[in-house]
Design a protein around this motif. Structure first.
Motif, short mmCIF file in Angstrom:
data_model
loop_
_atom_site.label_atom_id
_atom_site.label_comp_id
_atom_site.label_asym_id
_atom_site.label_seq_id
_atom_site.Cartn_x
_atom_site.Cartn_y
_atom_site.Cartn_z
N UNK A 1 -0.48 2.97 -11.50
CA UNK A 1 0.54 2.15 -10.91
C UNK A 1 0.28 0.79 -10.22
N UNK A 2 1.26 0.13 -10.17
CA UNK A 2 1.03 -1.40 -9.99
C UNK A 2 0.25 -1.58 -8.73
N UNK A 3 0.29 -0.76 -8.03
CA UNK A 3 -0.45 -1.04 -6.66
C UNK A 3 -1.96 -0.85 -6.93
N UNK A 4 -2.33 -0.09 -7.89
CA UNK A 4 -3.60 0.29 -8.25
C UNK A 4 -4.28 -0.90 -8.79
N UNK B 1 -14.48 -4.16 -12.12
CA UNK B 1 -12.97 -3.42 -12.32
C UNK B 1 -13.18 -2.18 -12.22
N UNK B 2 -14.08 -1.51 -12.97
CA UNK B 2 -14.22 -0.03 -13.07
C UNK B 2 -15.05 0.39 -11.67
N UNK B 3 -15.76 -0.17 -11.20
CA UNK B 3 -16.35 -0.05 -9.89
C UNK B 3 -15.26 0.14 -8.82
N UNK B 4 -14.46 -0.99 -8.88
CA UNK B 4 -13.32 -1.11 -7.84
C UNK B 4 -12.38 0.09 -7.96
N UNK B 5 -12.08 0.55 -9.43
CA UNK B 5 -11.17 1.49 -9.71
C UNK B 5 -11.72 2.85 -9.03
N UNK B 6 -12.90 2.97 -9.35
CA UNK B 6 -13.41 4.49 -8.56
C UNK B 6 -13.34 4.55 -7.29
N UNK B 7 -13.43 3.21 -6.53
CA UNK B 7 -13.30 3.19 -4.88
C UNK B 7 -11.78 3.19 -4.54
N UNK B 8 -10.76 2.86 -5.63
CA UNK B 8 -9.09 2.86 -5.18
C UNK B 8 -8.78 4.34 -4.89
N UNK B 9 -7.75 4.41 -3.78
CA UNK B 9 -7.07 5.69 -3.59
C UNK B 9 -6.15 5.72 -4.65
N UNK B 10 -6.16 6.46 -5.22
CA UNK B 10 -5.26 6.84 -6.46
C UNK B 10 -3.98 7.87 -6.09
N UNK B 11 -3.94 8.15 -4.90
CA UNK B 11 -2.97 9.13 -4.55
C UNK B 11 -1.46 9.09 -5.04
N UNK B 12 -1.27 7.80 -5.34
CA UNK B 12 0.34 7.90 -5.88
C UNK B 12 0.19 7.67 -7.44
N UNK B 13 -0.85 7.75 -7.88
CA UNK B 13 -0.98 7.39 -9.44
C UNK B 13 -1.24 8.96 -9.87
N UNK B 14 -1.53 8.78 -11.19
CA UNK B 14 -1.47 10.31 -11.66
C UNK B 14 -2.52 11.19 -11.27
N UNK B 15 -2.38 12.53 -11.28
CA UNK B 15 -2.92 13.56 -10.91
C UNK B 15 -4.03 13.79 -11.87
N UNK B 16 -5.21 13.58 -11.21
CA UNK B 16 -6.77 13.85 -12.34
C UNK B 16 -6.75 15.20 -12.78
#
Length: 127
Positions: free
Chosen positions: A28-31, A97-112
């Motif tokens: 999502x854009x917020x991510x 960027x990848x390290x920050x992505x791993x720490x980002x709450x992806x709850x509004x994004x795709x379900x893993x």
């Protein structure tokens, strides 16, 4: 012509960073805002540029726009994405960027799902 459009699209560091993150799965854009630390307007502008050239696709989920790489990319795009991933392994900015992505709450994004598998179905959040 396809190859020229791809190269034109990849000549900007922000667009390269966006594509690199999308290689990890739909976002999502917020991510992107959280990971890149850039304003929504800048990210949306670059995503629109990439979308117009067929390098990313988008699906609306309520008020959220979830971006992902093309389901069936061209051979030229696939080769360039592979090259980007190879280069990104050694680039400190892409690794951050990848390290920050791993720490980002992806709850509004795709379900893993299983590793490497994602769905564009999203959960709701207030981003």
């Amino acid at each position: 012509m396809e190859l020229v459009r791809i190269y034109e699209s990849l000549c900007d560091i922000t667009r390269l960073r966006l594509i690199h993150l999308l290689a990890q799965g739909p976002l999502c854009v917020c991510h992107f805002q959280d990971v890149l630390g850039e304003p929504q307007v800048k990210i949306s502008k670059h995503l629109a540029y990439l979308r117009a050239r067929g390098l990313v696709e988008v699906e609306r989920e309520g008020q959220w726009m979830v971006y992902h790489l093309p389901e069936k990319p061209s051979a030229e795009l696939t080769a360039n994405l592979r090259c980007l991933q190879d280069c990104a392994r050694e680039n400190p900015q892409f690794q951050k960027d990848l390290a920050r992505l791993k720490r980002t709450d992806l709850s509004c994004g795709p379900v893993q799902h299983a590793p490497g598998k994602t769905s564009t179905k999203t959960r709701r959040c207030a981003c």
